[in-house]
Design a protein around this motif. Structure first.
Motif, PDB file in Angstrom:
ATOM      1  N   ASN A  81     -70.985 -52.051 -19.629  1.00  0.00           N
ATOM      2  CA  ASN A  81     -69.917 -51.125 -19.646  1.00  0.00           C
ATOM      3  C   ASN A  81     -70.458 -49.964 -18.640  1.00  0.00           C
ATOM      4  O   ASN A  81     -69.333 -49.358 -17.992  1.00  0.00           O
ATOM      5  N   ALA A  82     -71.431 -49.672 -18.850  1.00  0.00           N
ATOM      6  CA  ALA A  82     -72.017 -48.455 -17.868  1.00  0.00           C
ATOM      7  C   ALA A  82     -71.922 -49.002 -16.633  1.00  0.00           C
ATOM      8  O   ALA A  82     -71.585 -48.122 -15.480  1.00  0.00           O
ATOM      9  N   THR A 137     -68.376 -49.253 -15.396  1.00  0.00           N
ATOM     10  CA  THR A 137     -67.612 -47.760 -15.217  1.00  0.00           C
ATOM     11  C   THR A 137     -68.166 -47.363 -13.618  1.00  0.00           C
ATOM     12  O   THR A 137     -67.352 -46.750 -13.176  1.00  0.00           O
ATOM     13  N   TYR A 164     -61.936 -42.442 -18.439  1.00  0.00           N
ATOM     14  CA  TYR A 164     -61.556 -42.661 -19.822  1.00  0.00           C
ATOM     15  C   TYR A 164     -62.715 -43.807 -20.257  1.00  0.00           C
ATOM     16  O   TYR A 164     -63.009 -43.636 -21.530  1.00  0.00           O
ATOM     17  N   LEU A 165     -62.756 -44.738 -19.390  1.00  0.00           N
ATOM     18  CA  LEU A 165     -63.678 -45.693 -20.035  1.00  0.00           C
ATOM     19  C   LEU A 165     -65.325 -45.023 -20.213  1.00  0.00           C
ATOM     20  O   LEU A 165     -66.028 -45.457 -21.292  1.00  0.00           O
ATOM     21  N   LEU A 166     -65.609 -44.353 -19.411  1.00  0.00           N
ATOM     22  CA  LEU A 166     -67.008 -43.656 -19.602  1.00  0.00           C
ATOM     23  C   LEU A 166     -66.956 -42.657 -21.238  1.00  0.00           C
ATOM     24  O   LEU A 166     -68.046 -42.616 -21.573  1.00  0.00           O
ATOM     25  N   LEU A 210     -65.057 -43.756 -23.706  1.00  0.00           N
ATOM     26  CA  LEU A 210     -64.607 -44.447 -24.774  1.00  0.00           C
ATOM     27  C   LEU A 210     -65.821 -45.277 -25.353  1.00  0.00           C
ATOM     28  O   LEU A 210     -66.125 -45.699 -26.394  1.00  0.00           O
ATOM     29  N   SER A 211     -66.628 -45.813 -24.092  1.00  0.00           N
ATOM     30  CA  SER A 211     -67.570 -46.835 -24.399  1.00  0.00           C
ATOM     31  C   SER A 211     -68.951 -46.370 -25.270  1.00  0.00           C
ATOM     32  O   SER A 211     -69.095 -47.068 -26.344  1.00  0.00           O
ATOM     33  N   PRO A 212     -69.358 -45.149 -25.243  1.00  0.00           N
ATOM     34  CA  PRO A 212     -70.149 -44.538 -26.152  1.00  0.00           C
ATOM     35  C   PRO A 212     -69.893 -44.599 -27.663  1.00  0.00           C
ATOM     36  O   PRO A 212     -70.453 -44.429 -28.485  1.00  0.00           O
ATOM     37  N   ALA A 213     -68.478 -44.164 -27.465  1.00  0.00           N
ATOM     38  CA  ALA A 213     -67.785 -44.017 -28.795  1.00  0.00           C
ATOM     39  C   ALA A 213     -67.701 -45.358 -29.841  1.00  0.00           C
ATOM     40  O   ALA A 213     -67.621 -45.301 -31.207  1.00  0.00           O
ATOM     41  N   LYS A 214     -67.904 -46.583 -29.347  1.00  0.00           N
ATOM     42  CA  LYS A 214     -67.820 -47.732 -29.908  1.00  0.00           C
ATOM     43  C   LYS A 214     -69.014 -48.043 -30.696  1.00  0.00           C
ATOM     44  O   LYS A 214     -70.166 -47.822 -30.545  1.00  0.00           O
ATOM     45  N   ILE A 215     -68.839 -48.357 -32.036  1.00  0.00           N
ATOM     46  CA  ILE A 215     -69.966 -48.864 -32.824  1.00  0.00           C
ATOM     47  C   ILE A 215     -69.795 -50.477 -32.845  1.00  0.00           C
ATOM     48  O   ILE A 215     -68.708 -50.927 -33.679  1.00  0.00           O
ATOM     49  N   MET A 217     -77.005 -42.610 -15.611  1.00  0.00           N
ATOM     50  CA  MET A 217     -76.711 -43.183 -16.976  1.00  0.00           C
ATOM     51  C   MET A 217     -77.573 -44.160 -17.338  1.00  0.00           C
ATOM     52  O   MET A 217     -77.475 -44.924 -18.417  1.00  0.00           O
ATOM     53  N   GLY A 247     -72.778 -49.613 -28.226  1.00  0.00           N
ATOM     54  CA  GLY A 247     -72.351 -50.004 -29.727  1.00  0.00           C
ATOM     55  C   GLY A 247     -73.409 -49.849 -30.778  1.00  0.00           C
ATOM     56  O   GLY A 247     -73.673 -50.511 -32.012  1.00  0.00           O
TER      57      GLY A 247
END
Lengths: 139, 121, 188
Positions: free
Chosen positions: B12-13, B16, B48-50, B52-57, C104, C111
């Motif tokens: 993801n990073a 991004t 937005y991707l930057l 939202l990615s850390p918010a995911k568990i 980063m 996750g």
């Protein structure tokens, strides 16, 4: 633009469902995904689709610019007005605790009032912007 | 040799950063105004991707409370990005309106042609 | 499994971005940008941001694309000239990319539940909804209740941008282009 009966019938059939879906998204926003921003965008998408198929004049007869343009400011005013009762009854701006006795219900009413301001602003702004572009394309 | 699990966790990073860099290049190097604005909106979307990615568990679910579910993703970045999207389209419309006026004034939306017209005047 | 779906969608996103970069037909660029928005909405769905995904699908793929197409129509969007290769822009972009990767590198893994992001503010919001003090949709609760001042600001920004577009496109029209909105132009 050339008349296409299939597209026109399709839009005519789809538009009521789009608007009902938008209202569902708006009023069900407390319990599922949705809210004022999404519902405003969905209604605006429906109106834009109507412009694309039927042309600007027919749409402006249904949704006149004289309604859309004042609504841009009205939405912000509704938002601010929903914060004023809190100030009047000594709780503070945008404090929802005076809307009911129960904590959950008071805050649900507050969210409801604020979301109406949001949907009016978002929906009318997006429609007015598209009207401005389409009106320029016509001239 | 290459640890694919490690790459997958950082994917993801990596994507991004790639999207940001590519869209920044479109904004800087391309001369056409509409292409620049497309690049700008791509850049916005990569931000937005930057967020939202850390918010995911992993194993969690969307932050809508139900009795049977214990783990929820973080709702806070969602709120920030939700308003950012709608503000983003409003500012994009402002930029496009300016492009339309530039076309009226100069007859072109190519950056170098506008600079040439300005230099002659 | 979630990570795998996420990775596939992200790869498609990279492909579309490269296509936008090299495509010179502006019509194709705009349509590719719409496809990009839909893909991004799917990724947001995988990342559990359902509210955001819905907004992105309606706004990014629907309204932005319509506005871009309207502008293309107004500017007679043809294929544009080949821009000359600019060494400086490559340099700037590579520098920015390097700094982003450097910044980063130490971020928590994707996750993971123990990341600091998930341990400070968010549990409070989630607990209020779990204890039936707030509506079940936490995003709506935070947006319109805890942070309603922010949302008032955002609404005002949208209002300002809308008024700005109307003024730019309508205010002071050339007299030869008189049409149905002529009465508005007298004010300026």
């Amino acid at each position: 633009m050339k008349h296409d009966p299939i597209l026109e019938l399709g839009v005519r059939l789809a538009l009521p469902f789009i608007i009902i879906f938008a209202l569902y998204v708006h009023f069900h926003g407390d319990y599922g995904p949705g809210g004022g921003f999404q519902a405003g965008a969905i209604i605006a998408t429906g109106v834009i689709m109507h412009v694309l198929i039927f042309g600007l004049e027919k749409t402006q007869r249904l949704v006149p610019p004289s309604v859309v343009e004042p609504a841009i400011g009205m939405g912000v005013l509704i938002y601010i007005a929903s914060g004023l009762p809190g100030m009047l009854f000594g709780a503070g701006f945008l404090d929802y605790s005076i809307f009911g006795n129960d904590h959950l219900h008071a805050h649900e009413w507050g969210i409801f009032a604020v979301e109406i301001g949001v949907i009016v602003t978002v929906c009318s702004t997006l429609i007015a912007i598209f009207y401005a572009f389409a009106g320029r394309a016509k001239s | 040799m290459i640890d694919f699990g490690e790459i997958l966790l950082k994917y993801n990073a990596i994507v991004t950063v790639f999207l940001m860099v590519t869209s920044l290049y479109i904004v800087i190097a391309k001369g056409n105004m509409i292409k620049k604005l497309v690049g700008l909106s791509l850049f916005q979307t990569s931000v937005y991707l930057l967020y939202l990615s850390p918010a995911k568990i992993v194993g969690g679910t969307a932050p809508i409370i139900a009795d049977a579910i214990m783990v929820y993703s973080n709702p806070l970045p969602h709120v920030l990005i939700l308003t950012a999207i709608v503000v983003g389209v409003a500012t994009l419309a402002l930029g496009l309106a300016l492009v339309v006026r530039i076309q009226d004034a100069y007859g072109t939306i190519e950056e170098d042609e506008i600079f040439r017209a300005e230099g002659d005047a | 499994m979630e990570i795998l779906v996420d990775a596939v969608l992200l790869t498609l996103l990279v492909v579309i971005t490269l296509a936008i970069l090299f495509q010179r037909n502006l019509f194709a660029v705009v349509l590719l940008a719409g496809a990009y928005s839909f893909l991004m909405a799917s990724i947001m769905l995988v990342l559990d941001a359902v509210d955001v995904a819905m907004t992105e699908a309606a706004v990014g793929a629907g309204i932005s694309t319509a506005l871009f197409l309207a502008t293309l129509y107004l500017t007679h969007g043809k294929e544009y000239l080949q821009p000359n290769f600019k060494f400086q822009s490559i340099l700037v972009v590579v520098l920015a990319g390097g700094m982003l990767i450097w910044g980063m590198w130490d971020m928590p893994e994707f996750g993971v539940m123990q990341a600091p992001l998930h341990e400070n503010t968010a549990p409070g919001y989630l607990d209020a909804s779990k204890n039936h003090l707030m509506p079940p949709n936490v995003v709506t609760a935070v947006l319109a209740d805890y942070r309603s001042f922010d949302t008032l600001g955002e609404t005002t920004v949208i209002f300002t941008a809308g008024i700005g577009v109307l003024l730019i496109l309508r205010g002071r029209k050339k007299p030869k282009k008189s049409k149905n909105k002529a009465e508005n132009s007298h004010e300026t």
